[in-house]
Design a protein around this motif. Structure first.
Motif, PDB file in Angstrom:
ATOM      1  N   ASP A  92      54.779  20.468  51.060  1.00 22.32           N
ATOM      2  CA  ASP A  92      54.645  21.781  51.166  1.00 22.32           C
ATOM      3  C   ASP A  92      53.087  21.811  51.465  1.00 22.32           C
ATOM      4  OD1 ASP A  92      56.804  23.288  50.365  1.00 22.32           O
ATOM      5  OD2 ASP A  92      56.609  22.381  48.361  1.00 22.32           O
ATOM      6  N   ILE A  93      52.289  20.519  51.080  1.00 25.76           N
ATOM      7  CA  ILE A  93      51.016  20.419  51.378  1.00 25.76           C
ATOM      8  C   ILE A  93      50.618  19.704  52.854  1.00 25.76           C
ATOM      9  CG2 ILE A  93      48.910  19.264  50.516  1.00 25.76           C
ATOM     10  CD1 ILE A  93      50.180  19.181  47.822  1.00 25.76           C
ATOM     11  N   GLY A  94      49.758  20.555  53.620  1.00 19.04           N
ATOM     12  CA  GLY A  94      49.425  19.951  54.971  1.00 19.04           C
ATOM     13  C   GLY A  94      48.209  19.124  54.815  1.00 19.04           C
ATOM     14  N   GLY A 126      42.870  26.180  53.691  1.00 21.81           N
ATOM     15  CA  GLY A 126      44.281  26.242  53.605  1.00 21.81           C
ATOM     16  C   GLY A 126      44.524  27.515  53.098  1.00 21.81           C
ATOM     17  N   ALA A 127      43.974  28.031  52.201  1.00 23.22           N
ATOM     18  CA  ALA A 127      44.021  29.356  51.706  1.00 23.22           C
ATOM     19  C   ALA A 127      44.202  30.531  52.987  1.00 23.22           C
ATOM     20  CB  ALA A 127      43.462  29.685  50.570  1.00 23.22           C
ATOM     21  N   ASP A 161      41.384  23.610  35.754  1.00 18.99           N
ATOM     22  CA  ASP A 161      40.744  24.220  36.697  1.00 18.99           C
ATOM     23  C   ASP A 161      39.254  24.488  36.206  1.00 18.99           C
ATOM     24  OD1 ASP A 161      40.179  24.804  39.378  1.00 18.99           O
ATOM     25  OD2 ASP A 161      41.572  26.385  39.558  1.00 18.99           O
ATOM     26  N   PRO A 190      36.631  25.948  47.677  1.00 22.53           N
ATOM     27  CA  PRO A 190      37.941  26.704  47.017  1.00 22.53           C
ATOM     28  C   PRO A 190      38.917  26.804  48.183  1.00 22.53           C
ATOM     29  CG  PRO A 190      36.120  28.208  47.312  1.00 22.53           C
ATOM     30  CD  PRO A 190      35.521  26.755  47.584  1.00 22.53           C
ATOM     31  N   GLY A 191      40.275  26.852  47.645  1.00 23.50           N
ATOM     32  CA  GLY A 191      41.358  27.241  48.657  1.00 23.50           C
ATOM     33  C   GLY A 191      41.854  26.114  49.553  1.00 23.50           C
ATOM     34  N   CYS A 192      41.564  24.844  49.263  1.00 21.56           N
ATOM     35  CA  CYS A 192      41.884  23.833  49.933  1.00 21.56           C
ATOM     36  C   CYS A 192      42.846  22.952  49.394  1.00 21.56           C
ATOM     37  CB  CYS A 192      40.731  22.803  50.474  1.00 21.56           C
ATOM     38  SG  CYS A 192      39.675  23.926  51.578  1.00 21.56           S
ATOM     39  N   GLY A 193      43.470  23.403  48.520  1.00 25.16           N
ATOM     40  CA  GLY A 193      44.709  22.648  47.895  1.00 25.16           C
ATOM     41  C   GLY A 193      44.713  21.738  46.538  1.00 25.16           C
ATOM     42  N   LYS A 194      43.469  22.046  45.953  1.00 23.22           N
ATOM     43  CA  LYS A 194      43.469  21.368  44.578  1.00 23.22           C
ATOM     44  C   LYS A 194      44.726  21.405  43.753  1.00 23.22           C
ATOM     45  CE  LYS A 194      38.957  22.492  44.183  1.00 23.22           C
ATOM     46  NZ  LYS A 194      38.639  23.031  45.424  1.00 23.22           N
ATOM     47  N   THR A 195      44.874  22.927  43.345  1.00 22.29           N
ATOM     48  CA  THR A 195      45.867  23.266  42.455  1.00 22.29           C
ATOM     49  C   THR A 195      47.171  22.583  43.313  1.00 22.29           C
ATOM     50  OG1 THR A 195      44.608  24.939  42.161  1.00 22.29           O
ATOM     51  CG2 THR A 195      46.895  24.966  41.425  1.00 22.29           C
ATOM     52  N   LEU A 196      47.525  22.750  44.530  1.00 24.91           N
ATOM     53  CA  LEU A 196      48.877  22.417  44.800  1.00 24.91           C
ATOM     54  C   LEU A 196      49.026  20.748  44.799  1.00 24.91           C
ATOM     55  CD1 LEU A 196      48.944  23.886  48.644  1.00 24.91           C
ATOM     56  CD2 LEU A 196      50.369  24.625  46.547  1.00 24.91           C
ATOM     57  N   ILE A 233      49.092  22.237  57.891  1.00 21.81           N
ATOM     58  CA  ILE A 233      49.033  23.306  56.932  1.00 21.81           C
ATOM     59  C   ILE A 233      49.878  24.427  57.609  1.00 21.81           C
ATOM     60  CG2 ILE A 233      47.601  25.011  55.583  1.00 21.81           C
ATOM     61  CD1 ILE A 233      45.477  22.876  55.394  1.00 21.81           C
ATOM     62  N   LEU A 291      45.776  15.939  54.147  1.00 20.08           N
ATOM     63  CA  LEU A 291      45.411  15.292  52.757  1.00 20.08           C
ATOM     64  C   LEU A 291      46.149  14.081  52.826  1.00 20.08           C
ATOM     65  CD1 LEU A 291      44.942  18.632  50.689  1.00 20.08           C
ATOM     66  CD2 LEU A 291      43.010  17.042  51.650  1.00 20.08           C
ATOM     67  N   ALA A 309      47.258  29.999  54.920  1.00 17.09           N
ATOM     68  CA  ALA A 309      48.298  30.537  54.417  1.00 17.09           C
ATOM     69  C   ALA A 309      48.345  31.928  54.621  1.00 17.09           C
ATOM     70  CB  ALA A 309      48.461  30.041  52.953  1.00 17.09           C
TER      71      ALA A 309
HETATM   72  P1  ATP Z   1      40.395  26.731  44.088  1.00 10.94           P
HETATM   73  O1  ATP Z   1      39.138  26.106  44.174  1.00 10.94           O
HETATM   74  O2  ATP Z   1      39.936  28.309  44.539  1.00 10.94           O
HETATM   75  O3  ATP Z   1      41.195  27.032  42.862  1.00 10.94           O
HETATM   76  P2  ATP Z   1      42.348  25.265  45.349  1.00 10.94           P
HETATM   77  O4  ATP Z   1      41.640  24.147  45.818  1.00 10.94           O
HETATM   78  O5  ATP Z   1      42.853  24.877  44.054  1.00 10.94           O
HETATM   79  O6  ATP Z   1      41.429  26.599  45.108  1.00 10.94           O
HETATM   80  P3  ATP Z   1      45.022  25.860  46.012  1.00 10.94           P
HETATM   81  O7  ATP Z   1      45.108  26.936  44.836  1.00 10.94           O
HETATM   82  O8  ATP Z   1      45.628  24.714  45.845  1.00 10.94           O
HETATM   83  O9  ATP Z   1      43.293  25.930  46.294  1.00 10.94           O
HETATM   84  O10 ATP Z   1      45.278  26.823  47.374  1.00 10.94           O
HETATM   85  C1  ATP Z   1      45.627  28.063  47.519  1.00 10.94           C
HETATM   86  C2  ATP Z   1      46.514  28.445  48.504  1.00 10.94           C
HETATM   87  O11 ATP Z   1      45.979  28.148  49.826  1.00 10.94           O
HETATM   88  C3  ATP Z   1      47.783  27.580  48.153  1.00 10.94           C
HETATM   89  O12 ATP Z   1      48.544  28.480  47.231  1.00 10.94           O
HETATM   90  C4  ATP Z   1      48.594  27.699  49.654  1.00 10.94           C
HETATM   91  O13 ATP Z   1      49.199  28.762  49.976  1.00 10.94           O
HETATM   92  C5  ATP Z   1      47.297  27.472  50.303  1.00 10.94           C
HETATM   93  N1  ATP Z   1      46.903  26.123  50.676  1.00 10.94           N
HETATM   94  C6  ATP Z   1      45.685  25.540  50.513  1.00 10.94           C
HETATM   95  N2  ATP Z   1      45.634  24.136  50.883  1.00 10.94           N
HETATM   96  C7  ATP Z   1      46.630  23.951  51.674  1.00 10.94           C
HETATM   97  C8  ATP Z   1      47.306  22.733  52.043  1.00 10.94           C
HETATM   98  N3  ATP Z   1      46.476  21.676  52.108  1.00 10.94           N
HETATM   99  N4  ATP Z   1      48.607  22.747  52.465  1.00 10.94           N
HETATM  100  C9  ATP Z   1      49.186  24.042  52.557  1.00 10.94           C
HETATM  101  N5  ATP Z   1      48.804  25.038  51.922  1.00 10.94           N
HETATM  102  C10 ATP Z   1      47.451  25.041  51.219  1.00 10.94           C
END
Ligand code: ATP
Length: 270
Positions: free
Chosen positions: A18-20, A224-225, A117, A60-66, A196, A22, A228
Protein backbone atom coordinates in the motif's frame (compact mmCIF):
# COMPACT_ATOMS: atom_id res chain seq x y z
CA UNK A 1 -9.48 6.96 33.64
CA UNK A 2 -6.56 8.64 31.96
CA UNK A 3 -8.63 10.01 29.09
CA UNK A 4 -6.50 8.22 26.52
CA UNK A 5 -9.42 6.98 24.51
CA UNK A 6 -7.50 7.20 21.22
CA UNK A 7 -4.98 4.67 22.42
CA UNK A 8 -6.65 1.56 21.06
CA UNK A 9 -4.67 -1.54 20.23
CA UNK A 10 -5.14 -2.38 16.56
CA UNK A 11 -4.12 -4.95 14.03
CA UNK A 12 -3.29 -2.68 11.12
CA UNK A 13 -4.41 -3.45 7.58
CA UNK A 14 -1.72 -1.49 5.75
CA UNK A 15 0.96 -3.58 4.07
CA UNK A 16 4.14 -2.75 2.17
CA UNK A 17 2.17 -2.95 -1.09
CA UNK A 18 0.00 0.00 0.00
CA UNK A 19 3.05 2.24 0.27
CA UNK A 20 4.52 3.76 -2.87
CA UNK A 21 8.26 4.41 -3.07
CA UNK A 22 10.44 4.48 0.06
CA UNK A 23 12.05 1.16 -0.88
CA UNK A 24 15.26 1.89 1.06
CA UNK A 25 13.27 2.71 4.17
CA UNK A 26 11.22 -0.47 3.86
CA UNK A 27 14.32 -2.64 3.49
CA UNK A 28 16.13 -0.98 6.32
CA UNK A 29 13.19 -1.24 8.68
CA UNK A 30 12.48 -4.84 7.91
CA UNK A 31 15.99 -5.53 9.19
CA UNK A 32 16.12 -3.05 12.07
CA UNK A 33 12.83 -4.13 13.52
CA UNK A 34 12.81 -7.78 12.73
CA UNK A 35 15.87 -8.01 14.98
CA UNK A 36 14.68 -6.42 18.23
CA UNK A 37 11.07 -7.48 17.92
CA UNK A 38 11.48 -11.04 16.72
CA UNK A 39 14.83 -12.00 18.28
CA UNK A 40 15.62 -9.76 21.27
CA UNK A 41 17.53 -12.57 23.00
CA UNK A 42 20.21 -12.48 20.30
CA UNK A 43 21.27 -9.07 21.56
CA UNK A 44 22.03 -10.51 24.98
CA UNK A 45 24.40 -12.99 23.42
CA UNK A 46 26.38 -10.06 22.08
CA UNK A 47 26.13 -8.07 25.28
CA UNK A 48 24.05 -5.35 23.61
CA UNK A 49 20.69 -3.92 24.46
CA UNK A 50 18.38 -4.06 21.46
CA UNK A 51 17.32 -0.79 19.92
CA UNK A 52 14.05 0.40 21.43
CA UNK A 53 13.01 2.11 18.29
CA UNK A 54 13.53 4.62 15.53
CA UNK A 55 12.69 8.27 14.98
CA UNK A 56 11.05 9.19 11.68
CA UNK A 57 11.33 12.76 10.53
CA UNK A 58 10.37 14.69 7.43
CA UNK A 59 7.58 16.75 5.87
CA UNK A 60 3.94 15.93 6.69
CA UNK A 61 1.87 13.52 4.63
CA UNK A 62 4.74 11.43 3.26
CA UNK A 63 3.93 8.09 4.83
CA UNK A 64 5.33 8.04 8.38
CA UNK A 65 2.10 6.69 9.85
CA UNK A 66 1.60 4.28 6.95
CA UNK A 67 5.06 2.79 7.34
CA UNK A 68 4.66 2.36 11.09
CA UNK A 69 1.42 0.46 10.49
CA UNK A 70 2.93 -1.65 7.73
CA UNK A 71 5.88 -2.58 9.94
CA UNK A 72 3.50 -3.89 12.60
CA UNK A 73 1.51 -5.80 10.01
CA UNK A 74 4.56 -7.30 8.33
CA UNK A 75 5.93 -8.44 11.70
CA UNK A 76 2.49 -9.75 12.68
CA UNK A 77 2.37 -7.72 15.91
CA UNK A 78 -0.11 -5.35 17.55
CA UNK A 79 -0.10 -1.63 16.89
CA UNK A 80 -0.74 1.18 19.36
CA UNK A 81 -0.88 4.70 18.07
CA UNK A 82 -0.76 7.86 20.15
CA UNK A 83 -0.17 11.54 19.41
CA UNK A 84 2.14 13.40 21.78
CA UNK A 85 -0.36 16.14 22.68
CA UNK A 86 -2.95 13.53 23.75
CA UNK A 87 -0.68 12.55 26.62
CA UNK A 88 -0.38 16.06 27.96
CA UNK A 89 -2.64 17.05 30.80
CA UNK A 90 -2.71 20.25 32.81
CA UNK A 91 -3.11 18.44 36.12
CA UNK A 92 -0.07 17.71 38.23
CA UNK A 93 1.33 14.27 37.54
CA UNK A 94 -1.35 13.33 35.00
CA UNK A 95 0.87 13.50 31.91
CA UNK A 96 3.43 11.17 33.50
CA UNK A 97 0.59 8.84 34.50
CA UNK A 98 -0.56 8.84 30.86
CA UNK A 99 2.92 7.85 29.71
CA UNK A 100 2.91 5.06 32.30
CA UNK A 101 -0.51 3.88 31.13
CA UNK A 102 0.66 3.84 27.54
CA UNK A 103 3.55 1.53 28.38
CA UNK A 104 1.37 -0.65 30.62
CA UNK A 105 -0.92 -1.08 27.69
CA UNK A 106 2.00 -1.87 25.38
CA UNK A 107 3.34 -4.50 27.78
CA UNK A 108 -0.08 -6.12 27.87
CA UNK A 109 -0.30 -6.03 24.06
CA UNK A 110 3.28 -7.20 23.37
CA UNK A 111 4.59 -8.04 20.92
CA UNK A 112 3.67 -4.63 19.60
CA UNK A 113 4.74 -1.46 17.86
CA UNK A 114 3.99 1.85 19.58
CA UNK A 115 3.61 4.67 17.10
CA UNK A 116 4.31 7.96 18.78
CA UNK A 117 3.25 10.78 16.44
CA UNK A 118 4.21 14.42 17.11
CA UNK A 119 6.70 13.34 19.72
CA UNK A 120 8.26 16.80 19.74
CA UNK A 121 5.24 18.05 21.67
CA UNK A 122 6.39 16.07 24.72
CA UNK A 123 10.07 15.47 24.03
CA UNK A 124 11.52 18.94 23.52
CA UNK A 125 14.97 19.32 25.04
CA UNK A 126 14.76 19.44 28.80
CA UNK A 127 15.22 22.88 30.28
CA UNK A 128 14.25 24.45 26.93
CA UNK A 129 10.60 25.22 27.58
CA UNK A 130 9.80 28.67 28.75
CA UNK A 131 7.76 29.59 31.81
CA UNK A 132 6.21 27.17 34.27
CA UNK A 133 5.67 24.46 31.67
CA UNK A 134 9.37 23.57 31.83
CA UNK A 135 9.43 21.44 34.96
CA UNK A 136 6.27 19.60 33.98
CA UNK A 137 7.52 18.69 30.52
CA UNK A 138 10.90 17.66 31.98
CA UNK A 139 9.04 15.20 34.19
CA UNK A 140 7.19 13.79 31.16
CA UNK A 141 10.43 13.20 29.27
CA UNK A 142 12.02 11.60 32.31
CA UNK A 143 9.04 9.29 32.58
CA UNK A 144 9.31 8.43 28.90
CA UNK A 145 13.03 7.60 29.26
CA UNK A 146 12.36 5.51 32.36
CA UNK A 147 9.66 3.55 30.57
CA UNK A 148 11.83 3.00 27.50
CA UNK A 149 14.78 1.78 29.54
CA UNK A 150 12.48 -0.35 31.66
CA UNK A 151 10.98 -2.32 28.79
CA UNK A 152 13.63 -4.97 29.39
CA UNK A 153 15.39 -7.12 26.84
CA UNK A 154 12.69 -9.80 26.69
CA UNK A 155 9.69 -7.61 25.98
CA UNK A 156 8.88 -7.36 22.34
CA UNK A 157 7.94 -3.71 22.18
CA UNK A 158 9.24 -1.48 19.45
CA UNK A 159 8.74 2.28 19.35
CA UNK A 160 8.41 4.33 16.19
CA UNK A 161 8.31 8.03 16.94
CA UNK A 162 7.62 10.72 14.35
CA UNK A 163 8.31 14.42 14.19
CA UNK A 164 8.60 17.31 11.76
CA UNK A 165 11.17 18.88 14.11
CA UNK A 166 14.04 16.49 14.85
CA UNK A 167 16.17 19.47 15.87
CA UNK A 168 14.18 20.16 19.04
CA UNK A 169 14.07 16.57 20.34
CA UNK A 170 15.87 15.93 23.62
CA UNK A 171 19.13 14.16 22.71
CA UNK A 172 18.67 11.73 25.61
CA UNK A 173 15.84 10.20 23.62
CA UNK A 174 18.05 9.29 20.67
CA UNK A 175 20.92 7.67 22.62
CA UNK A 176 21.97 4.09 21.79
CA UNK A 177 19.44 1.60 23.08
CA UNK A 178 16.63 4.16 22.80
CA UNK A 179 15.35 5.70 19.55
CA UNK A 180 18.79 5.25 18.14
CA UNK A 181 18.07 5.37 14.44
CA UNK A 182 17.02 8.57 12.74
CA UNK A 183 15.19 7.86 9.48
CA UNK A 184 14.30 10.56 6.98
CA UNK A 185 11.01 10.15 5.13
CA UNK A 186 11.31 12.56 2.19
CA UNK A 187 8.88 14.11 -0.26
CA UNK A 188 8.49 11.60 -3.10
CA UNK A 189 10.49 12.02 -6.32
CA UNK A 190 8.91 11.34 -9.72
CA UNK A 191 9.25 7.57 -9.67
CA UNK A 192 7.99 7.42 -6.06
CA UNK A 193 5.04 9.61 -7.03
CA UNK A 194 4.18 7.14 -9.76
CA UNK A 195 4.45 4.29 -7.26
CA UNK A 196 2.20 6.15 -4.80
CA UNK A 197 -0.41 6.81 -7.51
CA UNK A 198 -0.33 3.12 -8.46
CA UNK A 199 -0.58 2.03 -4.81
CA UNK A 200 -3.47 4.43 -4.18
CA UNK A 201 -5.34 3.10 -7.23
CA UNK A 202 -4.56 -0.55 -6.54
CA UNK A 203 -8.23 -1.44 -6.20
CA UNK A 204 -9.66 1.17 -8.59
CA UNK A 205 -10.65 0.44 -12.20
CA UNK A 206 -8.95 3.09 -14.36
CA UNK A 207 -9.75 4.20 -17.91
CA UNK A 208 -7.17 3.32 -20.58
CA UNK A 209 -6.50 6.99 -21.18
CA UNK A 210 -5.44 7.69 -17.59
CA UNK A 211 -1.76 8.55 -17.83
CA UNK A 212 -0.21 8.13 -14.40
CA UNK A 213 3.32 8.78 -15.71
CA UNK A 214 2.19 12.20 -16.87
CA UNK A 215 0.51 12.97 -13.53
CA UNK A 216 3.65 11.88 -11.67
CA UNK A 217 5.75 14.19 -13.82
CA UNK A 218 3.43 17.17 -13.27
CA UNK A 219 3.22 16.90 -9.48
CA UNK A 220 6.60 18.03 -8.24
CA UNK A 221 6.53 18.96 -4.54
CA UNK A 222 3.32 17.01 -3.95
CA UNK A 223 3.30 14.84 -0.84
CA UNK A 224 1.90 11.31 -0.75
CA UNK A 225 -1.17 12.71 0.97
CA UNK A 226 -1.65 15.23 -1.90
CA UNK A 227 -1.44 12.42 -4.47
CA UNK A 228 -3.88 10.24 -2.53
CA UNK A 229 -6.24 13.23 -2.50
CA UNK A 230 -6.02 13.60 -6.28
CA UNK A 231 -7.01 9.94 -6.68
CA UNK A 232 -9.86 10.34 -4.25
CA UNK A 233 -11.24 13.38 -6.05
CA UNK A 234 -11.02 11.62 -9.40
CA UNK A 235 -13.00 8.72 -7.94
CA UNK A 236 -15.64 11.07 -6.59
CA UNK A 237 -16.03 12.71 -9.99
CA UNK A 238 -16.27 9.32 -11.70
CA UNK A 239 -18.96 8.23 -9.25
CA UNK A 240 -20.89 11.43 -9.78
CA UNK A 241 -20.72 10.93 -13.55
CA UNK A 242 -21.91 7.34 -13.35
CA UNK A 243 -24.81 8.28 -11.08
CA UNK A 244 -25.85 11.02 -13.52
CA UNK A 245 -25.59 8.62 -16.44
CA UNK A 246 -27.67 6.02 -14.65
CA UNK A 247 -30.34 8.58 -13.84
CA UNK A 248 -30.52 9.72 -17.44
CA UNK A 249 -30.68 6.13 -18.65
CA UNK A 250 -33.52 5.30 -16.30
CA UNK A 251 -35.42 8.41 -17.26
CA UNK A 252 -35.16 7.51 -20.93
CA UNK A 253 -36.31 3.99 -20.17
CA UNK A 254 -39.38 5.32 -18.38
CA UNK A 255 -40.16 7.56 -21.35
CA UNK A 256 -39.89 4.64 -23.73
CA UNK A 257 -42.01 2.46 -21.46
CA UNK A 258 -44.68 5.17 -21.47
CA UNK A 259 -44.65 5.05 -25.26
CA UNK A 260 -45.14 1.29 -25.08
CA UNK A 261 -41.71 0.55 -26.54
CA UNK A 262 -40.59 -1.53 -23.56
CA UNK A 263 -42.75 -4.16 -21.98
CA UNK A 264 -40.47 -6.00 -19.59
CA UNK A 265 -37.84 -4.89 -17.18
CA UNK A 266 -35.12 -5.13 -19.80
CA UNK A 267 -32.88 -2.45 -18.42
CA UNK A 268 -29.28 -2.60 -19.40
CA UNK A 269 -26.64 -0.32 -18.08
CA UNK A 270 -23.11 -0.73 -19.40
P1 ATP B 1 1.95 13.58 9.33
O1 ATP B 1 3.35 14.05 9.53
O2 ATP B 1 1.01 14.66 8.89
O3 ATP B 1 1.42 12.69 10.41
P2 ATP B 1 2.58 11.23 7.76
O4 ATP B 1 3.94 11.35 7.18
O5 ATP B 1 2.37 10.37 8.94
O6 ATP B 1 2.00 12.68 8.00
P3 ATP B 1 0.65 9.54 6.53
O7 ATP B 1 -0.40 9.71 7.56
O8 ATP B 1 1.42 8.28 6.53
O9 ATP B 1 1.64 10.76 6.57
O10 ATP B 1 0.03 9.75 5.08
C1 ATP B 1 -1.21 10.41 4.91
C2 ATP B 1 -1.94 9.81 3.72
O11 ATP B 1 -1.24 10.10 2.51
C3 ATP B 1 -2.00 8.29 3.78
O12 ATP B 1 -3.16 7.84 4.43
C4 ATP B 1 -1.99 7.89 2.31
O13 ATP B 1 -3.27 7.97 1.77
C5 ATP B 1 -1.17 8.98 1.65
N1 ATP B 1 0.26 8.63 1.52
C6 ATP B 1 1.31 9.31 2.04
N2 ATP B 1 2.48 8.75 1.69
C7 ATP B 1 2.17 7.69 0.92
C8 ATP B 1 2.95 6.68 0.25
N3 ATP B 1 4.29 6.68 0.30
N4 ATP B 1 2.30 5.72 -0.43
C9 ATP B 1 0.94 5.70 -0.50
N5 ATP B 1 0.16 6.62 0.11
C10 ATP B 1 0.75 7.60 0.80
Amino acid sequence: ASGLREMAVETPDVGWEDIGGLDDVKNELAETIQGPIMHPEEYNVFGMSPSRGVLFYGPPGCGKTLIAKAVAKECGVNFISVKGPELLNQWFGESEANVRDLFDKARAAAPCVIFFDEIDSIAKSRGSSEGGAGAASDRVINQLLTEMDGIGPKKKIFIIAATNRPDVIDPALTRPGRLDQLIYIPLPDESSRLAILRASLRRTPCGKDVNLEYIARMTEDFSGADLAEICQRACKLAIRERVAERKKFEEERRERAKDGLILSNDSFMP
